[in-house]
Design an enzyme around this catalytic site. Structure first.
Site: not given
Ligand SMILES: [Zn+2]
Length: 309
Positions: A125, A162, A164, A246
């Site tokens: 991120h 991931d 996200h 995740d």
């Protein structure tokens, strides 16, 4: 040829507030799983301390210096909504950079077949001038640039599974045709980017968003129809995996339903592409994964696949 595992105790000293999902126990769980005798043949190394020069491969030097200067003497300081620094954070993030660079050095030189960096905090991120989403410096992006600058890699593919979207990696390579960024992730979900229409200046950003509730079939279809053909056509000189776990069905931060076997499958698919174009060179870097059991079992399945087990 063997698989390299890079860890460092500084990963346990980046502290977050009670109840924060990105916590030191994550790494303890991964390290414990990789202590099993099935992993006895791993080459194990300690991460070196990364440098500001390495950070500066993807972030302005002033940004790197500002993060280091923000380090608290005690307690926690908030950098972004859910991104905090403790006294051990700078040491942890710089070792995360050092791990990524060392993994690239050893894989590109042929000393090992592939590598997994079991480090925290994650990095995908982190944008060029913004720490966010638990991330400070973008380890996967730095690894890609280091492979280009120090080892002559021309095309580097970063695959991010991931749950996200890796907004930071996308932002850093948005107008760079020499790095392919390919991601599957849940949408809508934090950070909000990652629509299929986001393709980058040169079409080298590939986003295949999934919906809450999607599981193995949707993930494998997205990989097989959207991501793998693009990575294959890109003919990478190095494959980097932003390996977040995740999207596992047990994870509390998201709503995909992947199993450990899906991560092993995806690993094998990427290894097959790496075998075709770049002598099997794969560098994998831990990103998210917040259920300790889902995380540790998935990481173990991923590393076992890297070991061609
Ligand atoms: Zn994540």
């Amino acid at each position: 040829m063997t698989t390299l595992l890079i860890t460092h105790p500084s990963s346990l000293r980046h502290e977050t507030p009670a109840g924060h999902p990105e916590r030191p126990d994550r790494l303890r769980a991964v390290e414990a799983a990789l202590e099993d005798e099935r992993f006895a043949s791993l080459i194990r190394e300690s991460a070196p301390l990364g440098t500001l020069d390495q950070v500066a491969l993807c972030h302005p030097r002033e940004f790197g210096e500002a993060i280091i200067a923000a380090s608290p003497q005690a307690g926690l300081v908030q950098i972004d909504g859910d991104t905090l620094m403790s006294p051990g954070t700078v040491d942890a993030v710089l070792h995360g950079v050092g791990a990524a660079v060392q993994a690239v050095d050893e894989v590109m030189s042929g000393f090992v077949a592939n590598a997994f960096c079991a480090m925290r905090p994650p990095g995908h991120h982190a944008e060029s001038v913004k720490a966010m989403g638990f991330c400070f410096f973008n380890n996967a992006a730095i690894a890609a640039r280091h492979a280009q600058r120090q080892h002559g890699a021309q095309r580097v593919a970063i695959i991010d599974w991931d749950v996200h979207h890796g907004n930071g990696t996308q932002e850093i390579f948005w107008d760079d045709a020499s790095v392919l960024y390919a991601s599957t992730h849940e949408m809508p979900l934090y950070p909000g980017t990652g629509a299929a229409s986001e393709r980058g200046q040169h079409g080298t950003i590939v986003n295949a968003p999934l919906r809450a509730g999607d599981g193995s079939d949707a993930f494998r279809e997205a990989m097989e129809t959207a991501l793998l053909p693009r990575i294959d056509a890109f003919a990478p000189d190095l494959v980097i995996i932003s390996a977040g776990f995740d999207a596992h069905w047990r994870d509390p931060l998201a709503n995909l339903n992947l199993k450990e076997s899906d991560f092993a499958w995806a690993t094998q698919k990427l290894m097959a592409i790496a075998d075709r174009y770049c002598a099997g060179r794969v560098v994998s870097i831990l990103e998210g994964g917040y259920d300790l059991e889902g995380l540790s079992r998935s990481a173990a399945a991923h590393v076992m696949a890297l070991m061609r087990g």
